[in-house]
Enzyme design. Structure first.
Site, PDB file in Angstrom:
ATOM      1  N   LYS A 208      -5.775  -9.533  -8.280  1.00 32.20           N
ATOM      2  CA  LYS A 208      -5.945  -8.124  -8.633  1.00 32.20           C
ATOM      3  C   LYS A 208      -6.831  -7.485  -7.574  1.00 32.20           C
ATOM      4  CE  LYS A 208      -7.476  -4.992 -12.293  1.00 32.20           C
ATOM      5  NZ  LYS A 208      -8.075  -4.883 -13.645  1.00 32.20           N
ATOM      6  N   LYS A 260      -1.343  -7.718  -8.752  1.00 34.89           N
ATOM      7  CA  LYS A 260      -1.509  -6.305  -9.076  1.00 34.89           C
ATOM      8  C   LYS A 260      -2.326  -5.641  -7.967  1.00 34.89           C
ATOM      9  CE  LYS A 260      -3.618  -3.312 -12.603  1.00 34.89           C
ATOM     10  NZ  LYS A 260      -4.440  -3.263 -13.834  1.00 34.89           N
TER      11      LYS A 260
END
Length: 339
Positions: A208, A260
């Site tokens: 992330k 992500k």
């Protein structure tokens, strides 16, 4: 001088034959989307009776509890693989108390949705404190030796363990720890197992990034964040640490690993997929709010063919290795795929 067999060679090698019609292209397509590949992120807001539009994400809303149930039922009926729920509480504090309270909006939403859909689609929960803290960070704050305010990694893990048990009790099939704390997957897995919830899966936000593509999401959860999260989310310049994070999460018990954002990090997604496949673990990717907002904004200006770009973007994420995709287009695309 042209070789005498040029015409023979050209006639023999014609890749365009496999692009000659829609039926032919469908026959030889290497990458296919299916409704069950798609996960719909949804926001449930405490204290509202009707959905509240999110201005930076046209078509996306903060749901009331009632509209959340209706929308989840629609997603299940369309064959969507899962829904990922985020909470928007009415009150917040330094430790995110509402995150693990049985009456906290996210846990109530999980219970309502699970009761409505059962096992017809996967009910997933975002496991992070940022929506619940008054400072907007993903964990509990402390002061370091230099007097700077920082996120306390280990104190945050204790809160994540409590959240995991509360979300499992509320009915979540899958938990998505997204705070990027060191050791979070192992702590969550151990907490679930000790709580007797070995059946609940963990979707690890393994890679992330500290990204500018999260801007509209901050509106969606009414974030109170000051500063940024670059001390715990990953540096966009780096790839190797994503592979290290993915390996660590798998070792700690992650059932699925995720990248992500998605589209700006397709190279990372491909590399993480290769690592995960070696361990027999599937991969996912999150087409985040900024990716969605870009498409919607450009389409509103008439600069792109919206429907075509939506499908192209999702196909590219799948082609890069994602077995599942979190996308705000999940319901729309699932219905389109079903004809």
């Amino acid at each position: 001088m042209t070789p005498p067999d040029t015409d023979v060679r050209v006639g023999r090698v014609r890749p365009r034959r496999l692009r000659s019609s829609a039926a032919m292209r469908a026959l030889v397509a290497e990458t296919r989307l299916h409704p069950s590949d798609l996960i719909l992120p949804m926001f449930v807001r405490e204290g509202v009776d009707l959905p509240v539009p999110i201005t930076s994400m046209p078509g996306v809303v903060q749901h009331s509890l009632d509209s959340l149930v209706v929308a989840t039922r629609e997603a299940a009926d369309a064959g969507v693989g899962g829904v990922m729920l985020f909470g928007v509480p009415a009150t917040r504090d330094a430790v995110g108390s509402a995150a693990d309270h049985p009456d906290g909006i996210l846990n109530v939403g999980l219970a309502r949705v699970r009761e409505a859909v059962g096992d017809d689609t996967l009910v997933m929960a975002d496991l992070c404190l940022d929506e619940f803290t008054d400072h907007g960070h993903c964990g509990v704050l402390t002061t370091d030796a230099r007097g700077a305010t920082v996120v306390d990694n280990d104190a945050t893990l204790e809160r994540y363990a409590a959240m995991a048990c509360a979300q499992a009790d509320a009915g979540a099939h899958v938990l998505g720890p997204s705070g990027m704390m060191d050791g979070q997957i192992g702590v969550v897995r151990d907490a679930l197992d000790a709580h007797g919830r070995t059946d609940v899966a963990v979707l690890a936000y393994a890679a992330k990034y500290s990204s500018g593509f999260y801007g509209p999401f901050r509106e969606a959860v009414e974030s109170t964040l000051e500063g940024d999260r670059s001390t715990y989310q990953q540096d966009p310049a780096n790839l190797s640490e994503s592979l290290r994070e993915a390996r660590l999460d798998i070792e700690e018990g992650a059932d699925i690993v995720m990248v992500k954002p998605a589209l700006p990090y397709l190279d990372v997604l491909r590399a993480v997929t290769e690592v995960a496949h070696e361990a027999g673990v599937p991969t996912s990717a999150y087409q985040v709010s900024g990716e969605y907002a870009q498409i919607e904004a450009a389409a509103a200006q008439g600069w792109i063919d919206r429907d075509r770009v939506v499908m192209e973007a999702l196909t590219s994420i799948k082609r890069a290795g994602a077995g599942s995709i979190l996308t705000y287009y999940a319901l729309e695309v699932a219905r389109r795929l079903q004809g």
